[in-house]
Design an enzyme around this catalytic site. Sequence first.
Site, PDB file in Angstrom:
ATOM      1  NE  ARG A   7      -3.564  -0.016   2.493  1.00 48.62           N
ATOM      2  CZ  ARG A   7      -4.863  -0.106   1.754  1.00 48.62           C
ATOM      3  NH1 ARG A   7      -5.397  -0.905   1.191  1.00 48.62           N
ATOM      4  NH2 ARG A   7      -5.561   1.333   2.113  1.00 48.62           N
ATOM      5  CG  HIS A  25      -2.759 -28.216  32.645  1.00 48.26           C
ATOM      6  ND1 HIS A  25      -2.051 -28.433  31.627  1.00 48.26           N
ATOM      7  CD2 HIS A  25      -3.461 -29.454  33.115  1.00 48.26           C
ATOM      8  CE1 HIS A  25      -2.471 -29.646  31.304  1.00 48.26           C
ATOM      9  NE2 HIS A  25      -3.162 -30.249  32.254  1.00 48.26           N
TER      10      HIS A  25
HETATM   11  P1  FAD Z   1      -7.067   4.521   6.846  1.00 49.05           P
HETATM   12  O1  FAD Z   1      -7.805   3.557   7.646  1.00 49.05           O
HETATM   13  O2  FAD Z   1      -6.711   4.339   5.551  1.00 49.05           O
HETATM   14  O3  FAD Z   1      -8.070   5.905   7.153  1.00 49.05           O
HETATM   15  C1  FAD Z   1      -7.929   7.133   6.537  1.00 49.05           C
HETATM   16  C2  FAD Z   1      -9.406   7.921   6.042  1.00 49.05           C
HETATM   17  O4  FAD Z   1      -9.073   8.987   5.830  1.00 49.05           O
HETATM   18  C3  FAD Z   1     -10.110   7.082   5.086  1.00 49.05           C
HETATM   19  O5  FAD Z   1     -11.292   6.865   5.634  1.00 49.05           O
HETATM   20  C4  FAD Z   1     -10.120   7.893   3.896  1.00 49.05           C
HETATM   21  O6  FAD Z   1     -11.174   8.032   3.180  1.00 49.05           O
HETATM   22  C5  FAD Z   1      -9.806   9.173   4.762  1.00 49.05           C
HETATM   23  N1  FAD Z   1      -9.457  10.531   3.889  1.00 49.05           N
HETATM   24  C6  FAD Z   1      -8.235  10.502   3.013  1.00 49.05           C
HETATM   25  N2  FAD Z   1      -8.148  11.518   2.583  1.00 49.05           N
HETATM   26  C7  FAD Z   1      -8.836  12.448   2.892  1.00 49.05           C
HETATM   27  C8  FAD Z   1      -9.165  13.816   2.954  1.00 49.05           C
HETATM   28  N3  FAD Z   1      -8.538  14.674   2.248  1.00 49.05           N
HETATM   29  N4  FAD Z   1     -10.473  14.371   3.392  1.00 49.05           N
HETATM   30  C9  FAD Z   1     -11.307  13.662   4.404  1.00 49.05           C
HETATM   31  N5  FAD Z   1     -10.865  12.322   4.493  1.00 49.05           N
HETATM   32  C10 FAD Z   1      -9.842  11.608   3.971  1.00 49.05           C
HETATM   33  N6  FAD Z   1      -4.102  -3.883  10.054  1.00 49.05           N
HETATM   34  C11 FAD Z   1      -4.115  -4.444  11.181  1.00 49.05           C
HETATM   35  O7  FAD Z   1      -3.569  -3.981  12.202  1.00 49.05           O
HETATM   36  N7  FAD Z   1      -4.666  -5.577  11.447  1.00 49.05           N
HETATM   37  C12 FAD Z   1      -5.472  -6.258  10.522  1.00 49.05           C
HETATM   38  O8  FAD Z   1      -5.995  -7.389  10.598  1.00 49.05           O
HETATM   39  C13 FAD Z   1      -5.337  -5.542   9.034  1.00 49.05           C
HETATM   40  N8  FAD Z   1      -6.129  -6.418   8.086  1.00 49.05           N
HETATM   41  C14 FAD Z   1      -6.161  -5.630   6.717  1.00 49.05           C
HETATM   42  C15 FAD Z   1      -6.708  -6.068   5.702  1.00 49.05           C
HETATM   43  C16 FAD Z   1      -6.639  -5.560   4.680  1.00 49.05           C
HETATM   44  C17 FAD Z   1      -7.413  -5.909   3.501  1.00 49.05           C
HETATM   45  C18 FAD Z   1      -6.255  -4.024   4.329  1.00 49.05           C
HETATM   46  C19 FAD Z   1      -6.265  -3.384   3.237  1.00 49.05           C
HETATM   47  C20 FAD Z   1      -5.563  -3.461   5.566  1.00 49.05           C
HETATM   48  C21 FAD Z   1      -5.504  -4.144   6.652  1.00 49.05           C
HETATM   49  N9  FAD Z   1      -4.784  -3.736   7.808  1.00 49.05           N
HETATM   50  C22 FAD Z   1      -4.708  -4.258   9.143  1.00 49.05           C
HETATM   51  C23 FAD Z   1      -4.225  -2.128   7.622  1.00 49.05           C
HETATM   52  C24 FAD Z   1      -5.043  -1.385   8.327  1.00 49.05           C
HETATM   53  O9  FAD Z   1      -6.314  -1.175   7.638  1.00 49.05           O
HETATM   54  C25 FAD Z   1      -4.348   0.230   8.275  1.00 49.05           C
HETATM   55  O10 FAD Z   1      -3.011   0.167   8.839  1.00 49.05           O
HETATM   56  C26 FAD Z   1      -5.325   1.170   8.766  1.00 49.05           C
HETATM   57  O11 FAD Z   1      -6.558   1.240   8.249  1.00 49.05           O
HETATM   58  C27 FAD Z   1      -4.574   2.356   8.805  1.00 49.05           C
HETATM   59  O12 FAD Z   1      -5.381   3.454   9.571  1.00 49.05           O
HETATM   60  P2  FAD Z   1      -5.228   5.003   9.159  1.00 49.05           P
HETATM   61  O13 FAD Z   1      -6.252   5.845   9.873  1.00 49.05           O
HETATM   62  O14 FAD Z   1      -3.910   5.573   9.156  1.00 49.05           O
HETATM   63  O15 FAD Z   1      -5.736   4.963   7.664  1.00 49.05           O
HETATM   64  P1  NAD Z   2       2.739  -6.757   1.975  1.00 41.66           P
HETATM   65  O1  NAD Z   2       3.991  -5.768   1.928  1.00 41.66           O
HETATM   66  O2  NAD Z   2       2.611  -7.333   3.471  1.00 41.66           O
HETATM   67  O3  NAD Z   2       3.175  -7.667   0.986  1.00 41.66           O
HETATM   68  C1  NAD Z   2       3.450  -7.450  -0.445  1.00 41.66           C
HETATM   69  C2  NAD Z   2       4.064  -8.451  -1.195  1.00 41.66           C
HETATM   70  O4  NAD Z   2       4.038  -8.603  -2.566  1.00 41.66           O
HETATM   71  C3  NAD Z   2       5.396  -8.786  -0.688  1.00 41.66           C
HETATM   72  O5  NAD Z   2       5.777 -10.010  -0.143  1.00 41.66           O
HETATM   73  C4  NAD Z   2       6.267  -8.360  -1.886  1.00 41.66           C
HETATM   74  O6  NAD Z   2       7.374  -8.957  -1.918  1.00 41.66           O
HETATM   75  C5  NAD Z   2       5.439  -8.781  -2.952  1.00 41.66           C
HETATM   76  N1  NAD Z   2       5.501  -8.045  -4.363  1.00 41.66           N
HETATM   77  C6  NAD Z   2       5.813  -6.540  -4.508  1.00 41.66           C
HETATM   78  N2  NAD Z   2       5.613  -6.464  -5.945  1.00 41.66           N
HETATM   79  C7  NAD Z   2       5.321  -7.644  -6.195  1.00 41.66           C
HETATM   80  C8  NAD Z   2       5.375  -7.959  -7.894  1.00 41.66           C
HETATM   81  N3  NAD Z   2       5.552  -7.167  -8.917  1.00 41.66           N
HETATM   82  N4  NAD Z   2       5.388  -9.250  -8.290  1.00 41.66           N
HETATM   83  C9  NAD Z   2       4.962 -10.319  -7.235  1.00 41.66           C
HETATM   84  N5  NAD Z   2       5.111 -10.012  -6.015  1.00 41.66           N
HETATM   85  C10 NAD Z   2       5.428  -8.692  -5.455  1.00 41.66           C
HETATM   86  O7  NAD Z   2       1.604  -5.889   1.354  1.00 41.66           O
HETATM   87  P2  NAD Z   2       0.011  -6.139   1.228  1.00 41.66           P
HETATM   88  O8  NAD Z   2      -0.227  -7.585   1.550  1.00 41.66           O
HETATM   89  O9  NAD Z   2      -0.380  -5.579  -0.040  1.00 41.66           O
HETATM   90  O10 NAD Z   2      -0.426  -5.662   2.452  1.00 41.66           O
HETATM   91  C11 NAD Z   2      -0.440  -4.244   2.814  1.00 41.66           C
HETATM   92  C12 NAD Z   2      -0.608  -3.677   3.962  1.00 41.66           C
HETATM   93  O11 NAD Z   2      -1.558  -4.009   4.728  1.00 41.66           O
HETATM   94  C13 NAD Z   2       0.585  -4.205   4.803  1.00 41.66           C
HETATM   95  O12 NAD Z   2       1.562  -3.273   5.088  1.00 41.66           O
HETATM   96  C14 NAD Z   2      -0.103  -5.022   6.050  1.00 41.66           C
HETATM   97  O13 NAD Z   2       0.733  -4.621   7.229  1.00 41.66           O
HETATM   98  C15 NAD Z   2      -1.291  -4.478   6.076  1.00 41.66           C
HETATM   99  N6  NAD Z   2      -2.169  -5.530   6.437  1.00 41.66           N
HETATM  100  C16 NAD Z   2      -2.044  -6.263   7.334  1.00 41.66           C
HETATM  101  C17 NAD Z   2      -2.699  -7.087   8.023  1.00 41.66           C
HETATM  102  C18 NAD Z   2      -2.846  -7.730   9.411  1.00 41.66           C
HETATM  103  O14 NAD Z   2      -2.310  -7.175  10.026  1.00 41.66           O
HETATM  104  N7  NAD Z   2      -3.243  -9.029   9.542  1.00 41.66           N
HETATM  105  C19 NAD Z   2      -4.009  -7.949   6.996  1.00 41.66           C
HETATM  106  C20 NAD Z   2      -3.755  -7.233   5.618  1.00 41.66           C
HETATM  107  C21 NAD Z   2      -3.145  -6.158   5.583  1.00 41.66           C
END
Ligand code: FAD
Ligand code: NAD
Length: 479
Positions: free
Chosen positions: A281, A453
């Site tokens: 991301r 346990h």
């Molecule tokens: P965001 O959650 O992205 O929030 C930012 C907000 O700002 C959004 O609502 C956006 O619309 C809003 N925004 C942006 N620009 C503007 C603007 N100019 N004006 C008004 N609003 C705006 N992390 C974990 O710890 N555990 C997990 O299990 C986990 N699972 C994930 C699964 C997936 C599929 C993905 C994609 C991510 C996951 N993550 C997980 C990562 C987690 O979602 C992010 O680290 C977290 O949401 C970051 O929080 P944030 O508030 O920085 O940003």
């Molecule tokens: P990631 O960084 O975890 O994994 C991306 C993977 O894609 C890496 O292994 C990288 O080597 C590979 N990659 C990059 N470019 C490539 C290419 N051109 N071809 C093939 N492989 C390639 O990123 P993600 O899985 O997209 O997750 C994004 C973020 O969301 C992470 O930072 C993660 O912390 C967060 N997230 C967290 C959770 C959780 O905490 N359980 C769950 C989902 C997402």
Amino acid sequence: MSNGSYDVIVIGGGPAGYPLAIRAAQLGMKALCIDGWLNRDNTPSFGGTCLNAGCIPSKALLESSELFHKAQHEFAVHGIGVGEVALDLKKMQERRAAVSKANSGGVKLLFAANKVTGLFGFGKLLGDGKVAYTSHDGKEEVFTGKHIVIATGSEPVNLTKIAPFDGDRIVDSWGALEFSEVPKRLGIIGAGVIGVELGSVWSRLGAKTVILEALPTFLPMVDAAVSKEAARQFAKQGLDIRLSAKVTAVKTTAAGVEVEYDSADGKKTESFDKLIVAVGRRPYTANLGADVAGVALDERGFVKIDAHYKTSAPGIYAVGDVTGGAMLAHKAIEEGVVLAEQFAGQKSEVNYHAIPSVIYTSPEIAWVGMSEEQAKAAGYEVKVGSSPFVANGRARAMEAMAGMVKFISDVKTDRVLGVHMIGPYVSELCAEAVLALEFAATTEDIQLTMHGHPTLSETFHEAALAVDGHAIHSANKKK
Ligand code: FAD
Ligand code: NAD
């Protein structure tokens, strides 16, 4: 203070922004949180990526697909016959959406309870302590803030040259959470956290899943013993993870997606019905007005901050994904809360050495602190100990014996440097490891702590004992 003036204005209502606004209000500040998130049906909701399209909906589907898989493959071992197990994906997806909605709706209630002003719409920096707000129906207003915080989060990396998202065949993680049919053949680019979590979901529901990963190492951030066990378990489950696979071309056809990639054995081609691109991301700052306000970004687009979350522009701060580091919701929450407390003059700080990481596969993977490889590279003389769940009575009763806990400790001080685990509910066991690092525990501290346990936490205890060759219920490694 006039209506349009606030002590704190937060742009972004995700895990970084909404807790910041709540904590600021709890500490007596007048707080405004502006959030622009729009769901597919154009309804706004707080909670950002995490609650609407990330952590929460993905865990809802992981839970449902795990139960489906258990009913099909594991109930029989317990002597439970269920006949043919049917999948109602529409209902599963409705539950996923309802879980997200309940969580994001909760944020609205928390704002009301804490007297935070929450507005749906777009926030833009104007400089001079001002933020322009545009509501979703186009109304405009300018607010003034003593402290302005950027908490705008991140968005998926789009491989525009090779595999641009088209919202149909080639999708990002949000699209992949919303499939209305189980793809017969699913391709995923990237075997990172999203790749293995969403790969697990759709593979459990019946998709023949191939994950293409560019790197030669699987989950390089985890201790090698844990990632090796993870690779073994995932292969047993039928997840086809191909390392050193560099995607060179992607073509959409009427029948699906054709992916060409280079591998150790030469050029290969695979056809899929759907392709998920999950290669990381990147920070989201589109139309934020960072340049107007003098907020400097680094070469990758992350907002540059100092140790107190100050950007290069006076009075403007940034927290969460938009600042880089671990892109995790709990890290974003901590940063938001700590910054609000710093605004109130408190000396709070985030301990960046004790950030837990969890991958919600089955078995789960969790860790905090250094792996053995990282500790050695950092110059530590290490001692390690591990204990397998196969030696744990509770795990056996649960029929969940795969995996282990591994401790990495410092020979000189006995301090716990890291704990890396794979196994049942290690997401929960990890909290004890985080506490150990937060309290600077020695390995002996854990060894002297009694664990109930039969619980899974006994394996945590046994691994600490194994560091010094004292494990009782599993074989100690010969020195
Ligand atoms: P965001 O959650 O992205 O929030 C930012 C907000 O700002 C959004 O609502 C956006 O619309 C809003 N925004 C942006 N620009 C503007 C603007 N100019 N004006 C008004 N609003 C705006 N992390 C974990 O710890 N555990 C997990 O299990 C986990 N699972 C994930 C699964 C997936 C599929 C993905 C994609 C991510 C996951 N993550 C997980 C990562 C987690 O979602 C992010 O680290 C977290 O949401 C970051 O929080 P944030 O508030 O920085 O940003
Ligand atoms: P990631 O960084 O975890 O994994 C991306 C993977 O894609 C890496 O292994 C990288 O080597 C590979 N990659 C990059 N470019 C490539 C290419 N051109 N071809 C093939 N492989 C390639 O990123 P993600 O899985 O997209 O997750 C994004 C973020 O969301 C992470 O930072 C993660 O912390 C967060 N997230 C967290 C959770 C959780 O905490 N359980 C769950 C989902 C997402």
